[in-house]
Design a protein around this motif. Sequence first.
Motif, short mmCIF file in Angstrom:
data_model
loop_
_atom_site.label_atom_id
_atom_site.label_comp_id
_atom_site.label_asym_id
_atom_site.label_seq_id
_atom_site.Cartn_x
_atom_site.Cartn_y
_atom_site.Cartn_z
N ASN A 10 0.87 -1.17 0.00
CA ASN A 10 0.00 0.00 0.00
C ASN A 10 0.91 1.23 0.00
OD1 ASN A 10 -1.49 2.28 1.26
ND2 ASN A 10 -3.15 0.79 1.35
N VAL A 12 0.51 4.45 0.60
CA VAL A 12 0.26 5.66 1.38
C VAL A 12 1.56 6.21 1.95
CG1 VAL A 12 -0.76 6.51 3.53
CG2 VAL A 12 -2.15 5.17 1.96
N ASN A 13 2.45 5.31 2.38
CA ASN A 13 3.69 5.73 3.03
C ASN A 13 4.95 5.40 2.23
OD1 ASN A 13 2.65 6.81 5.60
ND2 ASN A 13 1.94 4.72 5.93
N CYS A 30 -5.27 3.83 -2.06
CA CYS A 30 -6.42 4.20 -1.24
C CYS A 30 -6.28 5.67 -0.88
CB CYS A 30 -6.49 3.34 0.02
SG CYS A 30 -5.13 3.63 1.18
N GLY A 32 -5.18 8.71 1.26
CA GLY A 32 -3.98 8.83 2.07
C GLY A 32 -4.17 9.59 3.37
N LYS A 33 -3.08 10.09 3.91
CA LYS A 33 -3.08 10.71 5.23
C LYS A 33 -3.17 12.24 5.18
CE LYS A 33 1.94 10.18 5.14
NZ LYS A 33 3.11 9.55 5.76
N LYS A 40 -6.49 14.46 -0.37
CA LYS A 40 -6.45 12.99 -0.40
C LYS A 40 -6.80 12.48 -1.80
CE LYS A 40 -8.11 12.32 4.39
NZ LYS A 40 -7.02 11.56 5.01
N PHE A 44 -4.56 10.51 -4.55
CA PHE A 44 -4.98 9.20 -5.05
C PHE A 44 -4.81 9.12 -6.56
CE2 PHE A 44 -8.35 6.71 -7.09
CZ PHE A 44 -8.09 5.45 -6.57
#
Length: 287
Positions: A10, A12-13, A30, A32-33, A40, A44
């Motif tokens: 994933n 996100v990071n 997905c 994110g943060k 976000k 994406f």
Amino acid sequence: MESMTNLGINVVNLEIEKAVQLGLGRVELCLGKEKLYHDKLKKFYKMVNEAEKFNIPYSVHLPVYIEEWYPYDYFSAFFIDKNREKRELSFKLLELNLEKLKDSNAEYFVLHFPGICKEIYSGNEFEKILSTSLDRLNDIAKNYGVKIYLEYFGSNKNFCDYREWISVIRKYENLGILTDTGHLYFASIICEFDFMEALKVLTENSDAFHIWSTKGDKAYCQCESYKTFHHIAPHIGQNRNDGWAFDTEAVIKVIAKQKKPVIIEPSIVYGGSEYVIEGVQSIVKYF
């Protein structure tokens, strides 16, 4: 590029370019943060474009689109809730997302399905809700020409038996099961079954996987490690004798045999990005 492995992450990071450099062969996208929803969504689609630029297979963890009329946490799920209005909201949000993402090249979509329920429904009442909702989900997936993988949780007392998941979901052409090692571990605590035995059974009947770990012998809000670090990246050095949830190497060996999509789903609170990268490097050889 040609995919080298079914192992992915994933993103996100972790940037997609870095994932490729680490030898990973897929990614999961997905929200994110970022603090603002607009940011976000922007991030994406940046990730979608990068995945397609690198020609790397990707899955999407729903939902991506959130509307004001959905008043709950966006990862909540009410598809088999006793409350019909809540069920309808979940289906409405799902169809909104599939409609807006219909031009994406996602290999499959990941969906939280059972929700949280401590109340036991009467047998016939729940069986009817479950059957109707699964039929409807499958019809929606067929209509959009997609695969939807339902992520296993033990959080709904009416639908926590992993054997029942297999028996009722496997018959649907456009639905599948996604086994998540962290949630399976918590389910083994909540529902009192053997984690490794369940993993071996589910692995043979799953279409995809999430991998992450934690520490301790409590589940969710009672687990101090989970509250502090959320999802800890898998690493070959994680052993039960040292307080980890499971022996990560043993788990990976079981999962890797299936040659199905496997997504590392880490936060970076524990050990930072360096620990995530070390973890990837320690397990990629098994795939």
